[in-house]
Each structure stands twice: as C-alpha cells, then as structure tokens.
Scaffold this motif. Sequence first.
Motif, mmCIF file in Angstrom:
data_model
loop_
_atom_site.group_PDB
_atom_site.id
_atom_site.type_symbol
_atom_site.label_atom_id
_atom_site.label_comp_id
_atom_site.label_asym_id
_atom_site.label_seq_id
_atom_site.Cartn_x
_atom_site.Cartn_y
_atom_site.Cartn_z
ATOM 1 N N TRP A 140 38.981 -7.417 30.135
ATOM 2 C CA TRP A 140 37.687 -7.895 29.658
ATOM 3 C C TRP A 140 37.243 -6.850 28.734
ATOM 4 O O TRP A 140 36.709 -6.980 27.602
ATOM 5 C CB TRP A 140 36.796 -8.237 30.756
ATOM 6 N N GLY A 141 37.502 -5.599 28.924
ATOM 7 C CA GLY A 141 36.892 -4.545 28.403
ATOM 8 C C GLY A 141 35.453 -4.066 28.645
ATOM 9 O O GLY A 141 34.567 -4.812 29.016
ATOM 10 N N SER A 142 35.410 -2.648 28.425
ATOM 11 C CA SER A 142 33.998 -1.912 28.638
ATOM 12 C C SER A 142 33.833 -0.906 27.735
ATOM 13 O O SER A 142 34.771 -0.259 27.173
ATOM 14 C CB SER A 142 34.106 -1.659 30.281
ATOM 15 N N VAL A 143 32.663 -0.408 27.594
ATOM 16 C CA VAL A 143 32.411 1.054 26.836
ATOM 17 C C VAL A 143 31.328 1.782 27.701
ATOM 18 O O VAL A 143 30.405 1.276 28.371
ATOM 19 C CB VAL A 143 31.483 0.621 25.598
ATOM 20 N N ASN A 144 31.758 3.320 28.081
ATOM 21 C CA ASN A 144 30.957 3.968 28.756
ATOM 22 C C ASN A 144 30.397 4.894 27.457
ATOM 23 O O ASN A 144 30.872 5.031 26.466
ATOM 24 C CB ASN A 144 31.786 5.166 29.362
ATOM 25 N N VAL A 145 28.835 5.187 27.957
ATOM 26 C CA VAL A 145 28.355 6.133 26.759
ATOM 27 C C VAL A 145 27.910 7.421 27.564
ATOM 28 O O VAL A 145 27.227 7.539 28.646
ATOM 29 C CB VAL A 145 26.867 5.629 26.348
ATOM 30 N N LEU A 146 28.541 8.755 27.192
ATOM 31 C CA LEU A 146 28.025 9.919 27.694
ATOM 32 C C LEU A 146 27.251 10.561 26.741
ATOM 33 O O LEU A 146 27.393 10.366 25.457
ATOM 34 C CB LEU A 146 29.492 10.741 27.927
ATOM 35 N N TYR A 147 25.920 10.851 27.353
ATOM 36 C CA TYR A 147 24.909 11.653 26.540
ATOM 37 C C TYR A 147 25.173 13.009 26.247
ATOM 38 O O TYR A 147 25.586 13.722 27.169
ATOM 39 C CB TYR A 147 23.720 11.178 27.024
ATOM 40 N N GLY A 148 24.854 13.518 25.069
ATOM 41 C CA GLY A 148 24.881 14.927 24.822
ATOM 42 C C GLY A 148 23.741 15.573 25.163
ATOM 43 O O GLY A 148 22.640 15.271 25.584
ATOM 44 N N SER A 149 23.912 17.254 25.343
ATOM 45 C CA SER A 149 22.866 17.605 26.055
ATOM 46 C C SER A 149 23.306 19.370 25.681
ATOM 47 O O SER A 149 24.077 19.486 24.842
ATOM 48 C CB SER A 149 22.980 17.802 27.350
ATOM 49 N N PRO A 150 22.160 20.265 25.783
ATOM 50 C CA PRO A 150 22.441 21.615 25.317
ATOM 51 C C PRO A 150 24.023 22.192 25.958
ATOM 52 O O PRO A 150 24.482 23.307 25.451
ATOM 53 C CB PRO A 150 21.341 22.495 25.697
ATOM 54 N N SER A 151 24.226 21.703 27.057
ATOM 55 C CA SER A 151 25.406 22.344 27.578
ATOM 56 C C SER A 151 26.690 21.136 27.506
ATOM 57 O O SER A 151 27.686 21.441 28.052
ATOM 58 C CB SER A 151 25.482 22.143 29.193
ATOM 59 N N GLY A 152 26.502 20.414 26.507
ATOM 60 C CA GLY A 152 27.753 19.467 25.823
ATOM 61 C C GLY A 152 27.453 17.992 26.730
ATOM 62 O O GLY A 152 26.379 17.635 27.240
ATOM 63 N N LEU A 153 28.487 17.251 26.501
ATOM 64 C CA LEU A 153 28.179 15.984 27.261
ATOM 65 C C LEU A 153 28.136 15.826 28.802
ATOM 66 O O LEU A 153 28.748 16.823 29.269
ATOM 67 C CB LEU A 153 29.943 15.292 26.910
ATOM 68 N N THR A 154 27.448 15.068 29.091
ATOM 69 C CA THR A 154 27.002 14.769 30.491
ATOM 70 C C THR A 154 26.941 13.662 31.127
ATOM 71 O O THR A 154 26.780 12.564 30.475
ATOM 72 C CB THR A 154 25.935 15.685 30.907
ATOM 73 N N ALA A 155 27.501 13.538 32.275
ATOM 74 C CA ALA A 155 27.389 12.101 33.001
ATOM 75 C C ALA A 155 26.146 11.842 33.342
ATOM 76 O O ALA A 155 25.831 10.517 33.754
ATOM 77 C CB ALA A 155 28.131 12.045 34.321
ATOM 78 N N ALA A 156 25.038 12.842 33.306
ATOM 79 C CA ALA A 156 23.711 12.194 33.545
ATOM 80 C C ALA A 156 23.129 11.137 32.454
ATOM 81 O O ALA A 156 23.296 11.315 31.432
ATOM 82 C CB ALA A 156 22.917 13.535 33.439
ATOM 83 N N GLY A 157 22.750 10.039 32.956
ATOM 84 C CA GLY A 157 22.328 9.070 32.189
ATOM 85 C C GLY A 157 23.424 8.289 31.527
ATOM 86 O O GLY A 157 23.458 7.375 30.677
ATOM 87 N N ASP A 158 24.523 8.433 32.064
ATOM 88 C CA ASP A 158 25.970 7.591 31.547
ATOM 89 C C ASP A 158 25.522 6.098 31.718
ATOM 90 O O ASP A 158 24.931 5.742 32.745
ATOM 91 C CB ASP A 158 26.963 8.166 32.535
ATOM 92 N N GLN A 159 25.874 5.432 30.717
ATOM 93 C CA GLN A 159 25.744 3.927 30.632
ATOM 94 C C GLN A 159 27.080 3.259 30.563
ATOM 95 O O GLN A 159 28.077 4.102 30.266
ATOM 96 C CB GLN A 159 24.979 3.584 29.422
ATOM 97 N N TYR A 160 27.155 1.979 31.245
ATOM 98 C CA TYR A 160 28.424 1.370 31.266
ATOM 99 C C TYR A 160 28.228 -0.100 30.529
ATOM 100 O O TYR A 160 27.344 -0.646 31.413
ATOM 101 C CB TYR A 160 28.832 1.238 32.663
ATOM 102 N N TRP A 161 28.765 -0.458 29.551
ATOM 103 C CA TRP A 161 28.293 -1.729 29.009
ATOM 104 C C TRP A 161 29.621 -2.677 28.948
ATOM 105 O O TRP A 161 30.877 -2.065 28.665
ATOM 106 C CB TRP A 161 28.078 -1.592 27.515
ATOM 107 N N THR A 162 29.404 -3.818 29.277
ATOM 108 C CA THR A 162 30.228 -4.976 29.045
ATOM 109 C C THR A 162 29.529 -6.146 28.440
ATOM 110 O O THR A 162 28.485 -6.132 28.328
ATOM 111 C CB THR A 162 31.035 -5.482 30.290
ATOM 112 N N GLN A 163 30.507 -7.319 28.055
ATOM 113 C CA GLN A 163 29.725 -8.427 27.847
ATOM 114 C C GLN A 163 28.972 -9.122 28.806
ATOM 115 O O GLN A 163 28.346 -10.106 28.778
ATOM 116 C CB GLN A 163 30.661 -9.348 27.205
ATOM 117 N N ASP A 164 29.202 -8.704 30.104
ATOM 118 C CA ASP A 164 28.392 -9.339 31.113
ATOM 119 C C ASP A 164 27.408 -8.536 31.579
ATOM 120 O O ASP A 164 26.571 -8.571 32.670
ATOM 121 C CB ASP A 164 29.453 -9.221 32.621
ATOM 122 N N SER A 165 26.859 -7.079 31.039
ATOM 123 C CA SER A 165 25.933 -6.508 31.282
ATOM 124 C C SER A 165 24.581 -7.412 30.959
ATOM 125 O O SER A 165 24.509 -8.212 29.971
ATOM 126 C CB SER A 165 25.844 -5.199 30.039
#
Length: 548
Positions: free
Chosen positions: A414-439
């Motif tokens: 099916w396929g998916s996309v994760n989004v990792l957000y940047g921060s002063p300490s680099g990429l972080t899982a805080a606020g990570d998003q997970y997108w599919t066509q079923d979102s």
Amino acid sequence: MLTKSLATGAATLALLVLTALPTHAVSPLGIPGGAGGPDFDGDGFADLAVGSPLEDVGATDAGAVNVIYGSAAGLAAAGNQFWSQGTAGIANKPEAGDLFGQALATADFDGDGFTDLAVGVPKEDLGGLNNAGLVHVIYGSPSGLSASGSQLWTQASEDINDAMEEDDQFGWALAAGDFDDDGFADLVVGLPTEDVGIGQNAGAVNVIHGSPSGLIAQGDQFWSQDSPGIVERSKRQELFGRALATADFDSDGFADLAVAAPYEDYHDERDGLVHILYGSAAGLTAAGSQIWSQDSPGIKNEAYLREEFGLSLAGGDFDGDGFADLAVGVWFQDFCNICNEGAVNVIYGSASGLSAAGNQFWTQASPGVSDTRDPFDRFGHAFAAGDFDADGITDLAIAAPREDIRTRRIFQDWGSVNVLYGSPSGLTAAGDQYWTQDSPGILEEAQKGDLFGLALGAADFDADGAADLAVGVRYENVSGKVDAGGINVIYGSLSGLRAAGNQYWTQDSPGILDVAERGDHFGHMLSTEWSTSGTPGESRPDYWNGDF
C-alpha cells in the motif's frame, strides 16, 4: 551544442520539486529566493514538474512531463503544461523507450530569477548507440517554462568531457547547485552505467556550468572514482552517480555534491558508499573530498551484504545550525538477513563539512517513530526535505512504499510516509507523523500495489511560508486504467503537515493536459532527490535487489 525548445505537451514518470530554502536572491542550490521551491514563472508560488517516463507520446514509453503551477490556493490546473520530445520547439523527437522525464532537476541556470527545468532522457539512442542518453533544459520566463532557448545536451555536445558511448544512460540522475558561487546554478548529470577504464558500469557524473546565457560547456567537469584525489577506484558494476544530492554541508556559500555508488563492494558485496565533493571558486574539487559508509568511524550501525547504502539521498539543515546535513537511504537494511525493512542514516554538517558527530540511524523501530518495522517495507526509499511547520528548521519525509497497512501479509504494498521534524538537536521523533492514503481526510483510498511514496517532493506551492509535501503514487489505478499513476499533495502549516486542503492529482484531473492511460506511471519522480524503484517498463519493481 544542440539546442531544442519546448511548449506544452506530454506527461512524465518523474516529479521534480526543490526544498524550501531561506533568504538570498539565489541560494547555493541555485533556487530563486521567495518561492520555497522551483518557481518557473517567478510569481512567488512554487511549481511542480511531474515526470511520466512511460507515457506513450507517438511511441511506446517515449515519456513526458506535466508542469502544474502554484497559486494562493495551492497547485492549480490553470496554465499547466505538458512537455515531451514531440512538443513544438523541442529538439529531437519521441521514440520508443526513450524515457523522457526519468529524472528531473530544477534551478536557475541563467540567473534571471526564473527557475529552469532539466529533463533526463537516459534511454535515448544517438548516433547508432543504444541508450546513450541526453538531457533537455527548458528555461523559465514570466509566462512559465518556454521552449525559447531550450537546450539539448549529450556527451557528444561540443567541449563536453568524455565521449558518448552505448548504454551510458546520460541523464539517468540529475541534480543542480551553484558549486562555484557565481550566481548561476550548475547541472550534474549522472551516468551510473558509464564504463570507466576496465570497470563496466562503474559510473560517472558530468557537471555543466551555468552562465548569463544558460548552461555552457566551458569548465565542464567529469568525475568518477578514478578522478585524481578521489578515494576509492572505479570497478565494475558500482553505479557511481546513480543517486545525487546537493547542499552546502560546510556553509561556505558554495554548494557541495553527494554522489552515491550504491553497488560499491566496500567492505562487503554491494554494501555501498557515498562520495562528497566540495564546492569552491573553481567549482567542485577533490580537495577535502570524503567517502561515507556504514563502516565509517563513528557512523551508527554497520555495513552488510547487499544493503546498498546510498540508493537515495537528500540534503537539508535538520538542526538549524546553518550547515546542511545529509540523509542516506539504505533500502535493503536487514534485521532478519533478507527482510529489507530499510533504514536511514543522517550525517550532520559542520564548518569542516560532514562529520560523524551526532549522526543518527532511523528505522520504523526507532523510539517514537510511528508504525512498526516490517519485512520488505523499504523505509528510506525516497526523501523530501522541507520546513513543513515553518519553524526555520528543515524536516524530513521518509517513504516506505512497500508498507502493508491493512494486513500482516507481505507484498501488499500500500505504501506510507513518515515525517520526522527538525529541531536544534537534529531530527526527532517528537511530533512524528505517519501518512497513507487511508489517513483521515486524505483524498483517494489506499489499495494493494499502489506503492504510495515511491517518489516525494517538497515545496511551498501556496507561498504561506510552510513547505508542502507531494507524494507520488505511480502504480495508482485511475478510472480502471492500471498503473496510470497519481499524486497526493499534503499542505504544511504552523503545526506541520495536515490533511486540510489536501489535493489528489492525475492526468484525468479537470483541466490537466493529456489523459490518464494504462502504464503511464504519472508521479514516478517528485523532487530533485533522485529515487525510483525497479526498472522502468517492469510491471512491478524487483523487490529483491533494486536493479534498474
């Protein structure tokens, strides 16, 4: 040098968007400021080029590119264009299997403030040589891309280094950046199947420099692993140049170039490595060049058989310190010997260039990352780097196009996309998003075999200050037309990407030129970070080894 021009015409299997970059009239990547991405008509709204290299234009799989323009309401059909080698004013003609649109790159090559478009045609036959390849360059203007002054480049173009040969596939990968900081972007052309010395398919890249009159052969560079000062040596089947990325890793004002050799047998068979060439007043130079692998000192994880480090690349400033950083896709990272779950290494920039200090290793099993690590997901297959929450720090979208989202059975894709957000300490899982066509709220519906996320792109299409995410779904069935292809667009905001106002585009969308047809693969490539899966023309990618 041959020239060619372009009007409105065909659709392509690649999609091209440039990451939002702040300030400067022209960034080191050669993107006019103010649009947060490629702006072909200079109206302040980023635009989107969509490649469909398997589009039939007078011949099977000749290829085409659709261009959709931005507006205050986001991407809009008004003024959209369709380009192919059959477009009036474009040199050459469409032929079976050319794959026009297999690769795309955007930048301002002539410094006039309008973004220009480079289109790879790697399977073009020239001078009796099969698959020699060529690249078209179409220039921007107040009315958008125009065939006027368009160019056609090959390794037979006057004063271009090296020589045109069969199966070089000049134009398989493309990237752009201002490597000499003269205000004009330069074009990098990947030839991953170039023979170098006795190394069949060792790979190489040509660099063609910008000027007030556009790209010119003067000062052209030719790089391989046999170039003086480059660590390593060219050997057969290494595919140097198969993936490219540009960014200013040492923040000296000169764009730098990352070049993958994903089939390099560095410490194990096809474990892969990435070269970094740094920019200077004289352009790219071997001085200070680097090679990176999962066996580089301090880098997390370790190289292993056939993991192919570097099959996808992206640059962005993920910690907001002013130094660009590099994301490296490891499509075939294994956690069960042959599982190919996939992973991403992130190497951070500094005043001395990329450094192992603070590097990161991400999988879907990393703490805080949405979903779980499953066999054959291919997490890291494609990237898009952009500031989706407008906080001044670049974020990273990571595709797992073979994600199975409704079943634990493999090969549902099916396929998916994760989004990792940047921060002063680099990429972080805080606020990570997970997108599919079923979102919730996302247009269209996930279906088996869609491979949502095979290509990604980021740009600010509505000029609201937050980057937006384009997601290619090249195997989408459209009105019963198998693998016609589509694109989902998810818009950014101060709180990050959100479903509100999202769009779904196909060649059957109202007002879009051409029509959806079986096997077009509309949305094959989005963004300048080259990434694709399998061999164009296959009914499905090769799940086991990632060959062309």
